[in-house]
Design an enzyme around this catalytic site. Structure first.
Site, PDB file in Angstrom:
ATOM      1  N   CYS A  67      24.936  60.438  69.469  1.00 47.76           N
ATOM      2  CA  CYS A  67      24.159  59.457  69.967  1.00 47.76           C
ATOM      3  C   CYS A  67      25.010  59.267  71.702  1.00 47.76           C
ATOM      4  O   CYS A  67      25.787  59.581  72.056  1.00 47.76           O
ATOM      5  CB  CYS A  67      24.893  58.259  70.006  1.00 47.76           C
ATOM      6  SG  CYS A  67      24.285  58.170  68.014  1.00 47.76           S
ATOM      7  N   ARG A 116      22.611  66.111  75.062  1.00 47.92           N
ATOM      8  CA  ARG A 116      23.003  65.303  73.900  1.00 47.92           C
ATOM      9  C   ARG A 116      22.297  65.444  73.025  1.00 47.92           C
ATOM     10  O   ARG A 116      22.738  65.121  71.610  1.00 47.92           O
ATOM     11  CB  ARG A 116      24.111  63.706  74.023  1.00 47.92           C
ATOM     12  CG  ARG A 116      25.477  64.160  74.812  1.00 47.92           C
ATOM     13  CD  ARG A 116      25.505  62.188  75.459  1.00 47.92           C
ATOM     14  NE  ARG A 116      25.910  61.948  73.680  1.00 47.92           N
ATOM     15  CZ  ARG A 116      27.753  61.803  73.952  1.00 47.92           C
ATOM     16  NH1 ARG A 116      28.590  62.256  75.209  1.00 47.92           N
ATOM     17  NH2 ARG A 116      28.164  61.597  72.892  1.00 47.92           N
ATOM     18  N   TRP A 162      20.953  59.443  68.021  1.00 49.56           N
ATOM     19  CA  TRP A 162      21.353  60.387  67.929  1.00 49.56           C
ATOM     20  C   TRP A 162      21.258  60.035  66.117  1.00 49.56           C
ATOM     21  O   TRP A 162      22.349  59.493  65.925  1.00 49.56           O
ATOM     22  CB  TRP A 162      21.990  60.975  67.687  1.00 49.56           C
ATOM     23  CG  TRP A 162      22.182  62.980  66.600  1.00 49.56           C
ATOM     24  CD1 TRP A 162      22.772  62.703  66.093  1.00 49.56           C
ATOM     25  CD2 TRP A 162      21.671  64.197  66.918  1.00 49.56           C
ATOM     26  NE1 TRP A 162      22.988  64.471  65.077  1.00 49.56           N
ATOM     27  CE2 TRP A 162      22.051  64.838  65.386  1.00 49.56           C
ATOM     28  CE3 TRP A 162      20.454  64.686  67.876  1.00 49.56           C
ATOM     29  CZ2 TRP A 162      21.149  66.217  65.770  1.00 49.56           C
ATOM     30  CZ3 TRP A 162      19.886  65.847  67.132  1.00 49.56           C
ATOM     31  CH2 TRP A 162      20.607  66.961  66.080  1.00 49.56           C
ATOM     32  N   ASN A 206      28.648  54.595  68.722  1.00 49.32           N
ATOM     33  CA  ASN A 206      27.990  56.038  68.816  1.00 49.32           C
ATOM     34  C   ASN A 206      28.896  56.574  66.963  1.00 49.32           C
ATOM     35  O   ASN A 206      30.599  56.082  67.201  1.00 49.32           O
ATOM     36  CB  ASN A 206      28.155  57.354  70.035  1.00 49.32           C
ATOM     37  CG  ASN A 206      28.563  58.527  69.921  1.00 49.32           C
ATOM     38  OD1 ASN A 206      27.739  59.211  68.686  1.00 49.32           O
ATOM     39  ND2 ASN A 206      29.030  59.474  70.659  1.00 49.32           N
ATOM     40  N   GLY A 207      29.134  56.922  66.356  1.00 46.76           N
ATOM     41  CA  GLY A 207      29.792  56.967  65.843  1.00 46.76           C
ATOM     42  C   GLY A 207      28.955  57.324  64.090  1.00 46.76           C
ATOM     43  O   GLY A 207      28.290  56.803  63.696  1.00 46.76           O
ATOM     44  N   GLU A 257      27.606  86.647  59.182  1.00 40.95           N
ATOM     45  CA  GLU A 257      27.576  85.370  59.991  1.00 40.95           C
ATOM     46  C   GLU A 257      28.400  86.017  61.535  1.00 40.95           C
ATOM     47  O   GLU A 257      28.359  85.733  62.045  1.00 40.95           O
ATOM     48  CB  GLU A 257      27.894  84.338  59.873  1.00 40.95           C
ATOM     49  CG  GLU A 257      28.060  83.152  60.730  1.00 40.95           C
ATOM     50  CD  GLU A 257      27.239  83.225  61.742  1.00 40.95           C
ATOM     51  OE1 GLU A 257      25.430  83.365  60.701  1.00 40.95           O
ATOM     52  OE2 GLU A 257      26.188  82.447  62.328  1.00 40.95           O
ATOM     53  N   LYS A 260      26.542  86.766  65.127  1.00 40.30           N
ATOM     54  CA  LYS A 260      27.143  85.945  66.288  1.00 40.30           C
ATOM     55  C   LYS A 260      27.419  86.997  67.693  1.00 40.30           C
ATOM     56  O   LYS A 260      26.953  86.601  68.812  1.00 40.30           O
ATOM     57  CB  LYS A 260      28.889  84.979  66.568  1.00 40.30           C
ATOM     58  CG  LYS A 260      27.947  83.806  65.505  1.00 40.30           C
ATOM     59  CD  LYS A 260      28.001  82.813  65.845  1.00 40.30           C
ATOM     60  CE  LYS A 260      26.548  82.485  66.033  1.00 40.30           C
ATOM     61  NZ  LYS A 260      25.955  82.820  64.585  1.00 40.30           N
ATOM     62  N   GLU A 301      23.692  88.512  68.429  1.00 40.08           N
ATOM     63  CA  GLU A 301      22.744  87.594  69.473  1.00 40.08           C
ATOM     64  C   GLU A 301      23.332  86.852  70.535  1.00 40.08           C
ATOM     65  O   GLU A 301      21.891  86.739  71.950  1.00 40.08           O
ATOM     66  CB  GLU A 301      22.121  86.312  68.220  1.00 40.08           C
ATOM     67  CG  GLU A 301      23.430  84.720  67.732  1.00 40.08           C
ATOM     68  CD  GLU A 301      23.232  84.418  67.005  1.00 40.08           C
ATOM     69  OE1 GLU A 301      21.507  84.201  66.956  1.00 40.08           O
ATOM     70  OE2 GLU A 301      23.127  83.618  66.606  1.00 40.08           O
ATOM     71  N   HIS A 353      29.025 104.968  50.828  1.00 40.92           N
ATOM     72  CA  HIS A 353      28.172 105.621  50.462  1.00 40.92           C
ATOM     73  C   HIS A 353      26.981 105.778  51.633  1.00 40.92           C
ATOM     74  O   HIS A 353      25.832 105.671  51.234  1.00 40.92           O
ATOM     75  CB  HIS A 353      27.094 104.348  49.025  1.00 40.92           C
ATOM     76  CG  HIS A 353      28.658 104.143  48.363  1.00 40.92           C
ATOM     77  ND1 HIS A 353      28.581 104.701  47.278  1.00 40.92           N
ATOM     78  CD2 HIS A 353      29.343 102.714  47.864  1.00 40.92           C
ATOM     79  CE1 HIS A 353      29.665 104.703  46.011  1.00 40.92           C
ATOM     80  NE2 HIS A 353      29.960 103.807  46.235  1.00 40.92           N
ATOM     81  N   LYS A 396      15.556  77.907  69.692  1.00 35.37           N
ATOM     82  CA  LYS A 396      17.223  77.314  69.276  1.00 35.37           C
ATOM     83  C   LYS A 396      16.385  76.938  67.145  1.00 35.37           C
ATOM     84  O   LYS A 396      16.994  76.853  66.643  1.00 35.37           O
ATOM     85  CB  LYS A 396      17.337  76.117  69.516  1.00 35.37           C
ATOM     86  CG  LYS A 396      18.296  75.127  68.571  1.00 35.37           C
ATOM     87  CD  LYS A 396      19.711  76.049  68.559  1.00 35.37           C
ATOM     88  CE  LYS A 396      20.246  74.889  67.928  1.00 35.37           C
ATOM     89  NZ  LYS A 396      21.397  75.703  66.858  1.00 35.37           N
TER      90      LYS A 396
HETATM   91  C1  AGP Z   1      21.767  81.797  64.533  1.00 34.36           C
HETATM   92  O1  AGP Z   1      23.250  81.665  65.910  1.00 34.36           O
HETATM   93  C2  AGP Z   1      20.277  81.506  64.910  1.00 34.36           C
HETATM   94  N1  AGP Z   1      20.616  80.395  65.894  1.00 34.36           N
HETATM   95  C3  AGP Z   1      19.447  81.158  63.831  1.00 34.36           C
HETATM   96  O2  AGP Z   1      19.695  82.527  62.657  1.00 34.36           O
HETATM   97  C4  AGP Z   1      19.486  80.390  62.797  1.00 34.36           C
HETATM   98  O3  AGP Z   1      20.309  79.960  62.009  1.00 34.36           O
HETATM   99  C5  AGP Z   1      17.776  80.739  62.095  1.00 34.36           C
HETATM  100  O4  AGP Z   1      16.689  80.531  63.184  1.00 34.36           O
HETATM  101  C6  AGP Z   1      17.552  79.304  61.215  1.00 34.36           C
HETATM  102  O5  AGP Z   1      17.454  78.066  62.357  1.00 34.36           O
HETATM  103  P1  AGP Z   1      18.085  76.473  60.941  1.00 34.36           P
HETATM  104  O6  AGP Z   1      19.430  76.324  60.591  1.00 34.36           O
HETATM  105  O7  AGP Z   1      17.505  75.746  62.485  1.00 34.36           O
HETATM  106  O8  AGP Z   1      16.574  76.703  60.043  1.00 34.36           O
END
Ligand code: AGP
Length: 609
Positions: free
Chosen positions: A2, A27, A75, A101-102, A481, A485, A488, A504, A604
């Site tokens: 928020c 935000r 938010w 906010n909180g 993961e 990171k 990407e 293998h 995103k």
């Molecule tokens: C991760 O860094 C990416 N932004 C992407 O893999 C993301 O996790 C994936 O698109 C899933 O998104 P969501 O968690 O909003 O469903």
């Protein structure tokens, strides 16, 4: 999260509030509102949706005269996005308007207490409790009423308050959520962060926990929680607006990496009371849990990698078969589901098309669905039988960091909750793991403290063409993961392999100078991983070894570089090991000059199949 703005001065408040709120839009929010006091009393105007909706209603503020006011972008955490759940929240008798906010963790108890005394609530928010309590305790002194409230409220809050009985003042209170005071000649401000008021002043005072500010046109007075006066120095902000939006960080991604301890605290703390896990929001009863014969965990990308960790956690704590699946595969492989199946859906955005489709397939087949989501009121959150929110606040950077960490925390909460209901853990184990979960936020802070070491290591290898992450058990899950990171945001080719799988096939990829990052935090498999490190080093690899402190000495003997993370129960280790590896990916991408917050080709939230 928020956004809060407050104003008292000689100008019309509404335009100043709207302009300040526009600087806080980054935000993330789902509704907005303002409260302004003028000679005809207190006026509150608020609406679901973008700030532009509110600006239209107010004709950019022209339609709401008055020189004292507070504003808010919401938010949602408690109560879906709606006009009535928007802030400011107002007390029954209209005396107080509050923006917040909180998270008020004990708002239900406080709400029930007031309702029994005839107070009428209109919203589903936790914040309304604050406005109602202020009026309930008000006896002519706003500061005294604030003290009554803060002595009873548990949780995190940054509060902006105006009182119709005391229109020449704006009040501000903070605990755990940032709040600043802006000082200027003849006018003064409050705000969630400096971006909202930089256009008017660079002289600010930061409130510390449990401090109160009282603003008039002439200046600001500060008090501690006992209402003792405080002298607080002002500081001059040198940042420009762009930097200020990121809290002084160069990128949202680094800001969000560093927010993880706070995000973990906000996600975990409200769900552990007196050492016992309480998942108020969960409708899954013990009978429902006992009926479950199989659990699927379905998601995409980083959220899927949370599922990879969850498999280890659930199978260890529940001794129940767990299947994990990427959502884009799930419904096309005709899964066999029934009313004894629990499908856990994980999504930061709550709008990912593949994940939503998987949820709908699970429901079509009669499975019980539980969503772990960060965006309140999102489609997945609304359609699942149950939803548990990660209170990470909005994640702006495309590369997910704090969502991953808080999703893991919710997984641990669910697994421990179900283990208690099923009796698959002893009381002692439950107590040990719950305590470890409560400590996660501070241990995350410790794991993030070695940024310079990681930055130096990244400076040595940011030109690499390939990087390989290897690990076993939960370390392999974390490797997935870590590899994503790096890929990407730095565009460097990277893979994650189980240590035991190298021989293998993949080991043929290792040549002189190939960089391998070996995750060896799972102590009982350290010896196996040490052997894998020797295997790749024998073929010319350079190896960074990640381990817990107890193995630091041994790691020195096998790897070229090592980095230690705090020790936690095995199934929680990815919550520690991912932190330096998020930093590593960030620094490599930064040194390559990549667009860290908006990597090429990525969105995103992937709302298309
Ligand atoms: C991760 O860094 C990416 N932004 C992407 O893999 C993301 O996790 C994936 O698109 C899933 O998104 P969501 O968690 O909003 O469903």
């Amino acid at each position: 999260m928020c956004g809060i703005v407050g104003y008292i001065g000689g100008e019309q408040a509404a335009p100043v509030l709207l302009e300040g709120l526009s600087k806080l839009e980054y935000r993330g929010y789902d509704s907005a509102g303002v409260a302004v006091y003028n000679e005809s009393g207190m006026h509150v105007v608020k609406s679901k949706g973008r700030l532009a909706v509110l600006e239209g209603i107010l004709d950019k503020g022209e339609k709401l005269p008055g020189t004292v006011g507070i504003g808010h972008t919401r938010w949602a955490t408690h109560g879906a996005p709606s006009d009535v759940n928007s802030h400011p929240q107002v007390s029954d008798g209209g005396l107080f308007a509050v923006v917040h906010n909180g998270i008020i963790e004990n708002y239900m108890q406080l709400k029930e207490h007031l309702m029994r005394r005839g107070v009428e609530f209109v919203s589903d928010t936790d914040t309304e409790v604050v406005a109602q309590m202020l009026e309930h305790y008000y006896r002519g002194d706003v500061l005294a009423a604030i003290r009554q409230v803060t002595q009873r409220v548990e949780g995190s809050y940054a509060l902006g308050i105006i009182c119709a009985d005391c229109p020449e003042k704006v009040f501000a209170v903070r605990k755990d959520s940032p709040l600043i005071v802006g000082l200027s000649e003849g006018q003064n401000f409050i705000a969630s962060d400096v971006t909202a008021i930089l256009a008017h002043t660079r002289e600010i005072v930061r409130l510390r926990d449990r401090e109160i500010a009282v603003l008039t046109r002439e200046g600001a007075e500060f008090y501690d929680e006992e209402l003792e006066p405080l002298e607080k120095p002002a500081e001059t902000i040198e940042w420009d607006v762009a930097a200020a939006e990121k809290g002084g960080y160069e990128h949202f991604m680094m800001k969000e990496i560093c927010e993880q301890p706070e995000a973990l605290l906000k996600t975990i703390s409200p769900r552990i009371k007196d050492g016992r896990i309480v998942l108020d929001d969960l409708k899954l009863t013990r009978a429902d849990i006992e009926k479950i014969s199989r659990v699927y965990i379905v998601a995409c990308g980083t959220s899927y990698h949370v599922g990879a960790v969850a498999k280890y956690a659930f199978e260890k704590l529940l001794r129940m078969p767990i299947e994990t699946d990427v959502a884009s595969e799930f419904r096309y492989r005709d899964p066999i589901l029934d009313d004894k199946t629990l499908v856990i859906i994980i999504s930061q955005s709550g709008e990912t098309a593949d994940t939503l489709a998987a949820l709908r397939e699970a429901r079509r087949q009669g499975a019980r669905t539980l969503a772990i989501v960060n965006v309140v009121g999102s489609t997945i959150a609304n359609e699942a039988d149950d939803v548990l929110y990660t209170w990470a606040g909005p994640e702006i950077a495309v590369a997910s960091t704090k969502a991953y960490s808080t999703q893991l925390a919710v997984i641990y909460l669910i697994a421990l909750y179900m283990a208690r209901e099923l009796g698959t853990l002893t009381e002692q184990e439950l107590e040990e793991y719950t305590k470890a979960l409560e400590k996660l936020p501070e241990l995350a802070e410790a794991a993030l403290s070695g940024r310079e070491t990681i930055q130096y290591f990244a400076s040595q290898y940011f030109n690499a063409k390939d990087m390989y992450f290897i690990g076993r058990n939960v370390d392999y899950a974390a490797s997935l993961e870590a590899s994503l990171k790096l890929k990407e945001i730095s565009y460097i080719h990277s893979e994650a392999y189980t240590g035991g799988e190298l021989k293998h096939g993949p080991i043929s990829l290792i040549e002189e100078g190939t960089l391998v990052i070996a995750l060896c935090t799972c102590g009982r498999l350290f010896g196996k991983m040490a052997a894998n490190i020797r295997e790749v080093k024998a073929r010319g690899a350079v190896v960074l070894g990640l381990c817990t402190e107890e193995f630091a000495g041994e790691m020195k003997g096998v790897a070229d570089w090592q980095f230690c993370v705090p020790k936690v129960p095995d199934f929680m280790l990815p919550s520690m090991s991912i932190l330096p590896l998020q930093l590593f990916a960030y620094y490599v991408a930064s040194m390559k000059g990549c667009d860290i917050d908006k990597p090429r080709n990525l969105a995103k939230s992937v709302t298309v199949e």
